[in-house]
Scaffold this active site. Structure first.
Site, PDB file in Angstrom:
ATOM      1  N   LYS A  75      25.291 109.328  88.461  1.00 60.65           N
ATOM      2  CA  LYS A  75      25.291 108.601  87.184  1.00 60.65           C
ATOM      3  C   LYS A  75      23.999 108.788  86.376  1.00 60.65           C
ATOM      4  CE  LYS A  75      28.084 104.628  88.585  1.00 60.65           C
ATOM      5  NZ  LYS A  75      28.208 103.171  88.403  1.00 60.65           N
ATOM      6  N   ASP A 111      30.309 100.124  82.736  1.00 62.18           N
ATOM      7  CA  ASP A 111      30.217  99.139  83.823  1.00 62.18           C
ATOM      8  C   ASP A 111      30.004  97.739  83.249  1.00 62.18           C
ATOM      9  OD1 ASP A 111      30.653 100.635  86.086  1.00 62.18           O
ATOM     10  OD2 ASP A 111      28.529 101.066  86.437  1.00 62.18           O
TER      11      ASP A 111
END
Ligand code: NAP
Length: 296
Positions: A75, A111
């Site tokens: 990520k 997220d």
């Protein structure tokens, strides 16, 4: 899910870039969503070793992929290979959705959006909320930023106190244009004493540690002898098991509880919408994840 997967010359591809990726529920969730939306799209797991991340990020659009999700451990690593990143991805320092469009590689982080949509779906109003976040890793970064960005005051507690401090300090400059600004953020050590001191004035407790996650289900970040504040919502990012020791303890105290499944589904729904430009079939995605988590 409803019809056999049929890949042909018109199929649009997206994938999951991570290492490992075999146990992810995202392929089942996204492929069910594409089928329900009547889209000839396919989502494939893409195990990419750390040495090959750069080649993968450049290679996927070259192969005609429309986008990708990015998961552990890539990520953060993908960030320098992108042409533009969203404000959230910049603040969190990580991208978990890539969109390949008009020859550009765009990065997003959903997220926090997934976390927030799940919370507000319960009817919780975030502005003015007093939140206690336990754990200061990658997911905590998205949680703390999103809460503070939406006007909640956040106390971040972590086993390694310095990590909580540095997370809070790095986010402060990002909140200058918030009415309460950087004063929304505080940090401390995750100890029984500190939890006991702050518990009674808290509206939301978020567990972002892996304590209680399968197969170590007895773990619990909440100190056993500190009463859980019954007025607070207990939110555990863990989704396996669906009810952790932390959520059981909070429920026994009379508190409202939320596990990590809706967050997983909503981050998937936000990803789907970024790729396709269409509303995501959230119920279908939820059903696919539930089925996958029972089988897994
Ligand atoms: P991470 O980056 O590894 O961070 C883990 C955090 O937990 C660190 O702050 C660590 O403290 C703390 N911790 C670990 N073991 C501990 C222990 N024994 N006692 C006290 N603290 C401990 O992990 P992450 O990526 O943030 O993920 C955390 C959890 O969130 C995982 O269970 C993951 O599955 C879940 N998650 C769910 C979703 C969803 O969609 N529902 C999304 C992302 C993550 P130190 O700093 O002291 O090491």
């Amino acid at each position: 899910m409803d019809r056999p997967l049929c890949i042909d010359g018109h199929t649009q591809l997206v994938g999951l870039l991570g290492y490992p990726v075999e146990h992810s529920l995202s392929p089942a969730m996204q492929n069910a969503a594409f089928a329900a939306a009547g889209l000839n799209w396919c989502y494939v797991p893409l195990p990419v070793a750390p040495v090959a991340v750069k080649e993968a990020v450049f290679g996927l659009p070259a192969l005609g992929f429309r986008g990708a999700n990015v998961t552990i451990p890539h990520k953060q690593v993908v960030m320098p290979y992108l042409d533009a990143v969203s404000e959230e991805a910049q603040a969190i320092g990580a991208a978990n959705v890539l969109v390949f469009k008009d020859g550009r590689r765009l990065g997003y982080n959903v997220d926090g959006m997934g976390f927030l949509t799940a919370l507000t779906s319960l009817g919780v109003r975030v502005r003015g909320l007093r939140a206690l976040v336990l754990g200061a890793g990658g997911s905590a970064r998205a949680v703390v930023y999103t809460l503070a960005r939406n006007g909640a005051a956040v106390m971040l507690l972590n086993r390694t106190q310095e990590r909580a401090e540095s997370l809070v300090e790095s986010l402060r400059p990002r909140l200058m244009d918030e009415p309460m600004g950087s004063s929304l953020l505080k940090s401390g050590p995750l100890t029984r004493e500190v939890v006991a001191e702050v518990a009674s004035g808290i509206d939301l407790v978020v567990n972002t540690t892996p304590l209680g996650m399968s197969p170590h289900e007895q773990g619990n970040p909440w100190p056993a002898d500190v009463p859980f504040p019954r007025q607070a919502v207990a939110y555990d990012l863990i989704y396996a098991p669906r009810e952790t020791s932390f959520l059981r303890l909070a429920k026994a105290a009379g508190a409202q509880t939320l596990n990590g499944l809706p967050m997983l589904v909503y981050q998937g729904a936000h990803s789907f919408e970024l790729w396709t430009g269409q509303p995501a079939p959230v119920e279908t995605m939820y059903a696919a994840v539930l089925e996958g988590s029972i089988q897994g």
